[in-house]
Design a protein around this motif. Structure first.
Motif, mmCIF file in Angstrom:
data_model
loop_
_atom_site.group_PDB
_atom_site.id
_atom_site.type_symbol
_atom_site.label_atom_id
_atom_site.label_comp_id
_atom_site.label_asym_id
_atom_site.label_seq_id
_atom_site.Cartn_x
_atom_site.Cartn_y
_atom_site.Cartn_z
ATOM 1 N N PRO A 110 6.528 1.203 -5.091
ATOM 2 C CA PRO A 110 6.703 2.653 -4.949
ATOM 3 C C PRO A 110 7.916 3.053 -4.108
ATOM 4 N N GLU A 111 8.263 2.232 -3.105
ATOM 5 C CA GLU A 111 9.391 2.576 -2.239
ATOM 6 C C GLU A 111 10.735 2.178 -2.829
ATOM 7 N N LEU A 127 0.851 -1.178 0.000
ATOM 8 C CA LEU A 127 0.000 0.000 0.000
ATOM 9 C C LEU A 127 0.897 1.241 0.000
ATOM 10 N N PRO A 128 0.891 2.018 -1.094
ATOM 11 C CA PRO A 128 0.235 1.788 -2.375
ATOM 12 C C PRO A 128 0.719 0.484 -3.032
ATOM 13 N N PRO A 129 -0.084 -0.074 -3.939
ATOM 14 C CA PRO A 129 0.295 -1.345 -4.542
ATOM 15 C C PRO A 129 1.462 -1.217 -5.513
ATOM 16 N N MET A 130 1.979 -2.356 -5.937
ATOM 17 C CA MET A 130 3.065 -2.383 -6.899
ATOM 18 C C MET A 130 2.645 -1.687 -8.190
ATOM 19 N N LEU A 187 1.453 5.536 -12.039
ATOM 20 C CA LEU A 187 2.614 4.986 -11.358
ATOM 21 C C LEU A 187 2.857 5.843 -10.122
ATOM 22 N N VAL A 188 3.148 5.210 -8.981
ATOM 23 C CA VAL A 188 3.331 5.940 -7.724
ATOM 24 C C VAL A 188 4.752 5.748 -7.220
ATOM 25 N N VAL A 189 5.351 6.860 -6.777
ATOM 26 C CA VAL A 189 6.703 6.837 -6.216
ATOM 27 C C VAL A 189 6.659 7.432 -4.819
ATOM 28 N N LYS A 190 7.259 6.734 -3.840
ATOM 29 C CA LYS A 190 7.380 7.266 -2.482
ATOM 30 C C LYS A 190 8.692 8.040 -2.374
ATOM 31 N N GLN A 211 6.070 10.968 4.375
ATOM 32 C CA GLN A 211 6.550 10.770 3.013
ATOM 33 C C GLN A 211 5.709 11.590 2.039
ATOM 34 N N VAL A 212 6.201 11.676 0.813
ATOM 35 C CA VAL A 212 5.470 12.335 -0.270
ATOM 36 C C VAL A 212 5.199 11.295 -1.345
ATOM 37 N N LEU A 213 3.939 11.161 -1.739
ATOM 38 C CA LEU A 213 3.565 10.249 -2.803
ATOM 39 C C LEU A 213 3.421 11.038 -4.096
ATOM 40 N N VAL A 214 4.268 10.697 -5.068
ATOM 41 C CA VAL A 214 4.218 11.353 -6.378
ATOM 42 C C VAL A 214 3.575 10.382 -7.362
ATOM 43 N N THR A 215 2.431 10.758 -7.920
ATOM 44 C CA THR A 215 1.718 9.913 -8.874
ATOM 45 C C THR A 215 1.952 10.436 -10.289
#
Length: 365
Positions: A286-287, A247-250, A324-327, A312-316
């Motif tokens: 994401p991590e 979470l967030p998923p792959m 696509l999500v990046v932590k 953290q900051v989640l960049v979508t």
């Protein structure tokens, strides 16, 4: 497999489930369900709604008949044994407390029904209440308790029976998010202290990751993977497990693999040793990736949203209609709408067969 281990409430027993099936007419709800649960283990059965996890739990409890297969608790085959003779205690999603009875009376009700002498019953209720920190609330009624306290009454009522096995069907799902977190910690500590074999059903992968010694992940009545939380998270066997855990998923990108390269219209990514596949999925968590300048990463995409979550900051990113999500660290800043790159260590990349779902490994024949 260890058959039996002593615990504070009696003897914890192992559970052996062998090719257990459940049919409802022509519908095959549970398919060759097989698992060995060690005495004292905390096993979580995890999966989406309708996957068969609650059906499996009810079959273990004896509330649903077993169409075929065997169920052993310890050395005893209980496949055809009535629930009351299986030495199990079950905790449901609903607290199922008697509103007109006090906490003490609710906890002690199973012992009263078993005609346990009054003095012995009162002593057992006191011990169980102390184990869930309700010993100062024994004279209260359920209406005077919080949701978390009511769930602890239900747990104490299960404890007081001194069972060999706990079965729990989403017992925390009615609680708010903060209380669920607190109750997870209490439940894990309590099970560790008591040492009672526990099978816990949930659709919440955070509960599974935090509570379990091992997790059994289910889909469509079939166990997909069994392992420790770290194993199923870090080494998923197929596309479903990879997408369900986390979470967030792959993140997933569809493409093809040709001559050691994963190819998509947006990128060319190293897939050395992975067999050629016309329908492939590239996955990364994401991590395990980070945001870099456009042209400096594996793939470029437009920043869709930026969310500050505290730690953290989640960049979508928007990639051809998919996300696509990046932590990133909590002090990271970037504007929406611009193009940026995403990079990751190739050791953190996963490849899957898109059509059938299995994980693809390097040098696979």
């Amino acid at each position: 497999m260890a058959e039996e281990t002593e615990n504070r409430n009696g003897s914890a027993k192992s559970i052996s489930i062998r090719s257990m099936n459940k049919y409802y007419g022509s519908f095959h709800a549970l398919k060759d369900f097989s698992i060995e649960v060690e005495a004292g283990e905390f096993l979580v059965i995890l999966g989406p709604s309708g996957c068969g996890k609650s059906t499996a739990l009810r079959m273990i409890a004896g509330l649903e008949s077993i169409s075929s297969g065997e169920l052993l608790i310890g050395d005893t085959n209980v496949t055809e044994v009535l629930p009351k003779y299986r030495d199990i205690a079950m905790v449901f999603q609903s607290y199922a407390l008697y509103p007109h009875k006090t906490v003490a009376e609710n906890i002690g009700f199973p012992l009263k029904m078993a005609k346990v002498p009054t003095n012995e019953r009162h002593a057992a209720v006191q011990v169980a209440a102390e184990q869930v920190e309700l010993h100062n609330h024994l004279d209260r009624f359920p209406s005077q308790l919080s949701g978390g306290q009511r769930q602890r009454v239900a747990l104490a009522r299960a404890i007081v029976r001194r069972p060999s096995v706990f079965l729990m069907d989403e017992p925390l799902s009615n609680l708010d998010a903060k209380l669920r977190g607190n109750m997870r910690a209490e439940l894990k500590h309590m099970q560790s202290e008591l040492g009672i074999t526990t099978i816990y059903v949930t659709h919440d992968q955070i509960e599974a990751m935090t509570l379990a010694n091992r997790v059994a992940i289910m889909k469509d009545g079939v166990i997909q993977q069994i392992g420790t939380p770290k194993e199923v998270y870090s080494d998923p066997v197929n596309l479903f497990v990879a997408g369900f855990m986390g979470l967030p998923p792959m993140n997933f990108i569809n493409g093809t693999i040709t001559a050691g390269k994963f190819l998509t219209s947006d990128a060319e990514i190293d897939a050395s040793g992975i067999p050629d596949t016309k329908q492939a999925t590239f996955g990364f968590r994401p991590e395990d990736c980070k945001v870099v300048a456009a042209g400096k990463g594996l793939i470029d995409a437009n920043v869709y949203t930026v969310e500050m979550t505290g730690d953290q900051v989640l960049v979508t990113f928007d990639l051809r209609g998919g996300h696509l999500v990046v932590k990133m660290p909590k002090d990271f800043e970037i504007a929406t709408g611009i193009s940026a790159g995403i990079t990751l260590d190739k050791n953190q990349a996963y490849f899957f067969d898109s059509e059938h779902g299995p994980r693809l490994h390097a040098n696979q024949i």
